[in-house]
Design an enzyme around this catalytic site. Structure first.
Site, PDB file in Angstrom:
ATOM      1  N   ASN A 234      -7.610  -3.388  14.399  1.00 23.46           N
ATOM      2  CA  ASN A 234      -9.015  -3.565  14.006  1.00 23.46           C
ATOM      3  C   ASN A 234      -9.180  -4.645  12.928  1.00 23.46           C
ATOM      4  OD1 ASN A 234      -8.047  -2.337  11.710  1.00 23.46           O
ATOM      5  ND2 ASN A 234      -9.434  -0.581  11.761  1.00 23.46           N
TER       6      ASN A 234
ATOM      7  N   ASP B 247       0.836  -1.200   0.000  1.00 28.28           N
ATOM      8  CA  ASP B 247       0.000   0.000   0.000  1.00 28.28           C
ATOM      9  C   ASP B 247       0.872   1.252   0.000  1.00 28.28           C
ATOM     10  OD1 ASP B 247       0.931  -0.237   2.598  1.00 28.28           O
ATOM     11  OD2 ASP B 247      -1.003  -0.710   3.467  1.00 28.28           O
TER      12      ASP B 247
ATOM     13  N   GLU C 272      -9.857  -1.596   5.458  1.00 27.75           N
ATOM     14  CA  GLU C 272     -10.474  -1.346   6.754  1.00 27.75           C
ATOM     15  C   GLU C 272     -11.780  -2.138   6.900  1.00 27.75           C
ATOM     16  OE1 GLU C 272      -8.855   0.198   8.931  1.00 27.75           O
ATOM     17  OE2 GLU C 272      -7.986   2.099   8.259  1.00 27.75           O
TER      18      GLU C 272
ATOM     19  N   HIS D  72      -7.477  -4.893  10.044  1.00 23.44           N
ATOM     20  CA  HIS D  72      -7.210  -4.533   8.646  1.00 23.44           C
ATOM     21  C   HIS D  72      -5.909  -5.168   8.160  1.00 23.44           C
ATOM     22  CE1 HIS D  72      -4.934  -0.673   9.974  1.00 23.44           C
ATOM     23  NE2 HIS D  72      -4.043  -1.408   9.336  1.00 23.44           N
TER      24      HIS D  72
HETATM   25  C1  GLP Z   1      -0.624   0.085   8.808  1.00 22.77           C
HETATM   26  C2  GLP Z   1      -0.363  -0.621   7.465  1.00 22.77           C
HETATM   27  C3  GLP Z   1      -0.593  -2.091   7.560  1.00 22.77           C
HETATM   28  C4  GLP Z   1       0.079  -2.598   8.822  1.00 22.77           C
HETATM   29  C5  GLP Z   1      -0.651  -2.080  10.027  1.00 22.77           C
HETATM   30  C6  GLP Z   1      -0.004  -2.447  11.353  1.00 22.77           C
HETATM   31  O1  GLP Z   1      -1.612   1.020   8.759  1.00 22.77           O
HETATM   32  N1  GLP Z   1      -1.044  -0.100   6.335  1.00 22.77           N
HETATM   33  O2  GLP Z   1      -0.098  -2.735   6.407  1.00 22.77           O
HETATM   34  O3  GLP Z   1       0.071  -4.000   8.852  1.00 22.77           O
HETATM   35  O4  GLP Z   1      -0.921  -0.708   9.934  1.00 22.77           O
HETATM   36  O5  GLP Z   1       1.106  -1.661  11.632  1.00 22.77           O
HETATM   37  P1  GLP Z   1       2.169  -2.038  12.718  1.00 22.77           P
HETATM   38  O6  GLP Z   1       2.928  -3.203  12.200  1.00 22.77           O
HETATM   39  O7  GLP Z   1       3.038  -0.839  12.864  1.00 22.77           O
HETATM   40  O8  GLP Z   1       1.414  -2.373  13.974  1.00 22.77           O
END
Ligand code: GLP
Length: 260
Positions: free
Chosen positions: A138, A67, A145, A140
């Site tokens: 959450n 992304d 989302e 995602h």
């Molecule tokens: C972000 C990314 C996700 C990621 C998630 C968790 O918003 N777009 O791809 O897996 O949040 O992030 P983290 O690994 O810092 O907890």
């Protein structure tokens, strides 16, 4: 789904790296899907260390980002392309060439066209062999989302309030500085990767992990769609696994496949 529960994020990252290495032993030019966030940092460190030892390289591979933020400046430190360049690109990292790191272009105004093109780019490259994933608290994955389509393609979408607050830590703890829109591989796109490798660490991921493995498949928890994927490895630390009902069963299956 194989679910590995390791004591610490470090041990879990090492176990996840072994899954990447075993694919690249069989397919040295495999195409990797790469994510950002804090979670994959340990895994990327393992890949860099193996590259430094001469045991692993992405020099002949392509990588596709999961992304990207829309409207973030090209040189912004938190632009996902820049994060991935720092983590993976170059001979001091994993050998990945900058031109072989693909990411959705969040800099242009017609991001819907960019999103559609990104799906075609992945397909034209032959598809992603192994997609690395984190998970939001959450549920995602990417920026898919809750409430979105379970079969979506790469698309432009607003970030939820919860995700903006969670990601504010990367933007000086100011939610207003977090981009409000992003381009993300859709759940349908992610599901086409041949292998999924999802990592989750910490207690704030425990509910999402429990839903991912044991909840009903539902847009309420987007990661639950991965229950329909034929080859998924979920690697967690003990805290992220703390709400699973069947952890003993998963440990047995993991030990049978990978050794205790
Ligand atoms: C972000 C990314 C996700 C990621 C998630 C968790 O918003 N777009 O791809 O897996 O949040 O992030 P983290 O690994 O810092 O907890």
């Amino acid at each position: 789904m194989y679910l590995g529960i390791l004591d610490t994020p470090e041990l879990a990252s090492a176990a996840a790296a072994q899954i990447v290495f075993s694919l690249f032993k069989k397919e040295p030019n495999a195409i990797l899907g790469v994510t950002t966030g804090s979670t994959p940092e340990g895994l990327y460190a393992e890949l860099r260390a193996a590259h430094a030892r001469g045991e692993f390289t992405l020099a002949n591979s392509q990588a596709f980002a999961l992304d990207e933020y829309v409207g973030i400046s090209a040189d912004h430190y938190e632009r996902y392309r820049n994060v991935l360049r720092r983590e993976l690109v170059g001979s001091r990292n994993t050998g990945l060439k900058n031109e072989n790191l693909h990411s959705p272009n969040g800099l242009v105004s017609n991001s819907a066209a960019v999103a559609a093109q990104y799906d075609r780019d992945i397909r034209d490259a032959g598809g992603i062999d192994l997609q690395i994933l984190g998970i939001g608290s959450n549920g995602h994955i990417g920026f898919n989302e809750p409430g979105g389509s379970l079969v979506s393609r790469t698309h432009v979408t607003p970030l939820s309030r919860q995700t903006i607050l969670a990601n504010a830590r990367f933007f000086g703890h100011y939610p207003r500085n977090v981009p409000k829109t992003c381009i993300t591989q859709g759940l349908g796109t992610i599901m086409e990767a041949r292998i999924l490798l999802l990592l989750a660490f910490g207690e704030n991921k425990a509910e999402a992990v429990a839903q991912l493995a044991e909840g009903p498949i539902s847009a309420r928890w987007p990661a639950t769609i991965t229950q329909m994927h034929p080859e998924v490895y979920v690697v967690t630390d003990a805290a992220a696994a703390s709400k699973l009902e069947l952890s003993e069963l998963y440990q047995e299956r993991w030990a049978l496949k990978f050794g205790a």
